[in-house]
Design a protein around this motif. Structure first.
Motif, PDB file in Angstrom:
ATOM      1  N   VAL A  17      10.548   7.773  -3.718  1.00 15.09           N
ATOM      2  CA  VAL A  17       9.989   6.692  -4.530  1.00 15.09           C
ATOM      3  C   VAL A  17      11.102   5.961  -5.259  1.00 15.09           C
ATOM      4  O   VAL A  17      12.184   6.511  -5.484  1.00 15.09           O
ATOM      5  CB  VAL A  17       8.950   7.227  -5.543  1.00 15.09           C
ATOM      6  CG1 VAL A  17       7.790   7.892  -4.833  1.00 15.09           C
ATOM      7  CG2 VAL A  17       9.588   8.183  -6.552  1.00 15.09           C
ATOM      8  N   ILE A  23       7.564   3.279  -1.941  1.00 12.78           N
ATOM      9  CA  ILE A  23       7.294   4.645  -1.482  1.00 12.78           C
ATOM     10  C   ILE A  23       7.596   4.699   0.007  1.00 12.78           C
ATOM     11  O   ILE A  23       7.067   3.902   0.780  1.00 12.78           O
ATOM     12  CB  ILE A  23       5.841   5.092  -1.719  1.00 12.78           C
ATOM     13  CG1 ILE A  23       5.471   5.032  -3.205  1.00 12.78           C
ATOM     14  CG2 ILE A  23       5.625   6.507  -1.173  1.00 12.78           C
ATOM     15  CD1 ILE A  23       4.028   5.393  -3.507  1.00 12.78           C
ATOM     16  N   SER A  36       1.912   1.143  -1.994  1.00 12.51           N
ATOM     17  CA  SER A  36       1.682   1.832  -3.260  1.00 12.51           C
ATOM     18  C   SER A  36       0.674   1.111  -4.142  1.00 12.51           C
ATOM     19  O   SER A  36       0.079   1.720  -5.027  1.00 12.51           O
ATOM     20  CB  SER A  36       2.992   1.991  -4.028  1.00 12.51           C
ATOM     21  OG  SER A  36       3.444   0.725  -4.496  1.00 12.51           O
ATOM     22  N   TRP A  65      -1.543  10.537  -3.647  1.00 10.81           N
ATOM     23  CA  TRP A  65      -1.699  10.520  -2.199  1.00 10.81           C
ATOM     24  C   TRP A  65      -2.726  11.574  -1.823  1.00 10.81           C
ATOM     25  O   TRP A  65      -2.634  12.720  -2.248  1.00 10.81           O
ATOM     26  CB  TRP A  65      -0.355  10.828  -1.547  1.00 10.81           C
ATOM     27  CG  TRP A  65      -0.370  11.034  -0.074  1.00 10.81           C
ATOM     28  CD1 TRP A  65      -0.336  12.230   0.584  1.00 10.81           C
ATOM     29  CD2 TRP A  65      -0.395  10.026   0.933  1.00 10.81           C
ATOM     30  NE1 TRP A  65      -0.344  12.017   1.940  1.00 10.81           N
ATOM     31  CE2 TRP A  65      -0.377  10.665   2.182  1.00 10.81           C
ATOM     32  CE3 TRP A  65      -0.437   8.632   0.903  1.00 10.81           C
ATOM     33  CZ2 TRP A  65      -0.396   9.979   3.385  1.00 10.81           C
ATOM     34  CZ3 TRP A  65      -0.449   7.940   2.090  1.00 10.81           C
ATOM     35  CH2 TRP A  65      -0.429   8.609   3.314  1.00 10.81           C
ATOM     36  N   TRP A  70      -2.528   6.004  -0.954  1.00 18.40           N
ATOM     37  CA  TRP A  70      -2.196   6.132  -2.368  1.00 18.40           C
ATOM     38  C   TRP A  70      -3.253   5.417  -3.187  1.00 18.40           C
ATOM     39  O   TRP A  70      -3.703   4.331  -2.828  1.00 18.40           O
ATOM     40  CB  TRP A  70      -0.829   5.515  -2.653  1.00 18.40           C
ATOM     41  CG  TRP A  70       0.301   6.291  -2.079  1.00 18.40           C
ATOM     42  CD1 TRP A  70       0.891   6.097  -0.872  1.00 18.40           C
ATOM     43  CD2 TRP A  70       0.959   7.398  -2.680  1.00 18.40           C
ATOM     44  NE1 TRP A  70       1.886   7.014  -0.682  1.00 18.40           N
ATOM     45  CE2 TRP A  70       1.959   7.824  -1.770  1.00 18.40           C
ATOM     46  CE3 TRP A  70       0.808   8.072  -3.889  1.00 18.40           C
ATOM     47  CZ2 TRP A  70       2.797   8.904  -2.057  1.00 18.40           C
ATOM     48  CZ3 TRP A  70       1.653   9.138  -4.165  1.00 18.40           C
ATOM     49  CH2 TRP A  70       2.631   9.542  -3.255  1.00 18.40           C
TER      50      TRP A  70
END
Length: 102
Positions: A17, A23, A36, A65, A70
């Motif tokens: 990240v 991500i 994300s 997640w 996400w």
């Protein structure tokens, strides 16, 4: 983008990240960009297994997640969160600016 945190459950499930909500996920052979849903900097990532992973960042951002995607989680704070850790999928803590613990 600069990367600020990394965590993996095994050689086929690794997440990194960083800046602007970046991500990346390693699947054992290549990295792929994940959606994300945020532009906040993400500073930390941790999971209990490949289907339960949390990322934390600026403005109290917490993302989870679920093995597929996400989603944003409520943190109850606007303070930046820099680290995340847990003992299992039901006991996860995040820490951040100015002594914030959630």
């Amino acid at each position: 983008q600069s990367l600020l945190g990394v965590w993996g459950s095994d050689a086929n499930n690794v997440w990194a990240v960083g800046y602007n909500g970046t991500i990346l996920k390693w699947n054992g052979s290549s990295w792929s960009l994940q959606s994300s849903g945020t532009t906040q900097y993400l500073y930390g990532v941790w999971g209990s297994d490949a289907n339960n992973v949390w990322a934390v960042g600026g403005g109290g951002t917490i993302l989870k997640w679920n093995g597929t995607s996400w989603s944003s989680q409520s943190s109850g704070t606007t303070q930046s969160l820099y680290g995340v850790w847990g003992s299992d999928a039901n006991n996860v803590w995040a820490v951040g600016y100015n002594g914030t613990i959630v």
